[in-house]
Design an enzyme around this catalytic site. Sequence first.
Site, PDB file in Angstrom:
ATOM      1  CE  LYS A 111      -4.404  -1.659   1.051  1.00  0.00           C
ATOM      2  NZ  LYS A 111      -5.421  -1.828   2.079  1.00  0.00           N
ATOM      3  CE  LYS A 191      -7.404  -9.833  -4.533  1.00  0.00           C
ATOM      4  NZ  LYS A 191      -7.167  -9.890  -3.098  1.00  0.00           N
ATOM      5  CE  LYS A 194     -13.009   2.876  -8.406  1.00  0.00           C
ATOM      6  NZ  LYS A 194     -12.754   3.424  -9.693  1.00  0.00           N
TER       7      LYS A 194
END
Length: 329
Positions: A111, A191, A194
């Site tokens: 992240k 994967k 968005k």
Amino acid sequence: MVRTLSGIQPTGNLHIGNYLGALVNWVRLQREYESYFFLADLHALTQRPPAGQLRSAVRELAIGVLASGVDPDKSTLFVQSHVPQHAELCWVLTCLTPLGDLNRMTQFKDKSAQQPDNINAGLFTYPILQTADIALYRPECVPVGEDQDQHLELARETLRRFNFVYGDTFPEPKTAKSHAPRVMGVDGDSKMSKSKGNEIGLFETADETWQKLRGAKTDPARLRRADPGNPDICNIYSYHGFFSPPETCAEVAAGCRSAALGCVDCKKMLAVNMEAVKGPIRERAAALRAAPKRLDEILAAGAEKARRTAEETMTLVRERIGIRGEANA
Ligand code: TRP
């Protein structure tokens, strides 16, 4: 009934990866378990959503969850921020979590790379809030995708530490037996997500979905229509596995191997079967959007039930630790 709990973050529109990865599983679990499902809006703050956007994102997510078949008469569906105990227990557990344990979390690294301009402390302590989410409801099992295994392991260690320091309070939350399937994006490379822009939206029309399927990657070795293909490495075939009945899958696999079935026709069959699942979900979602009061009621009832359970746990936790007890509050 044995209890289960899971959460999902309101990050943009639901896609079929979320649907197959989490929601289908929830719908199945609610029949056998006392189920708590929540919309993790506090977790979403780690992405610093613009003011006011989160509220509507949470509502859209709730609509998607309900339209997919989570039944508020069977499950407790609630919004994380409606239960303030999550933040309270999070602090308690923060003081029991070694920095070194958090440093090992691969999702923090992923992240941080995804949002290099916003590496906030919440991103780092995210798994502690997740531990609190779980601990408050003391579930037997927690259904999550593979990417959450490390967080669950951390949760077990933290709760074990709590039990050691303050006395036996929390059962060990087990990972649910079957992992949520990993659904690849239409690019076939990573994967579905968005942030990668490779998603098929759950609420998309049949036409929008077809535009994406048309361009989706298939077996890269199958260059010409007459070349035999290998369904085992074809992403479109993996989608058939989720949306098409077994007979169709067998037919598609055989047709692909013998080159009797071309990729375009294979995709057309998939589009029809996908729409058979997505169409009714889209309709139920539209009905829910038209009934905002009903949605308010569902989420209010869910929050009330969740707060009751969470408060039972917190009363015990405060007593064990020696804070805010009845006698001196
Ligand atoms: N971190 C989870 C995810 O991104 C969402 C989540 C938050 C969760 N709290 C949870 C899942 C508690 C299970 C239990 O998928």
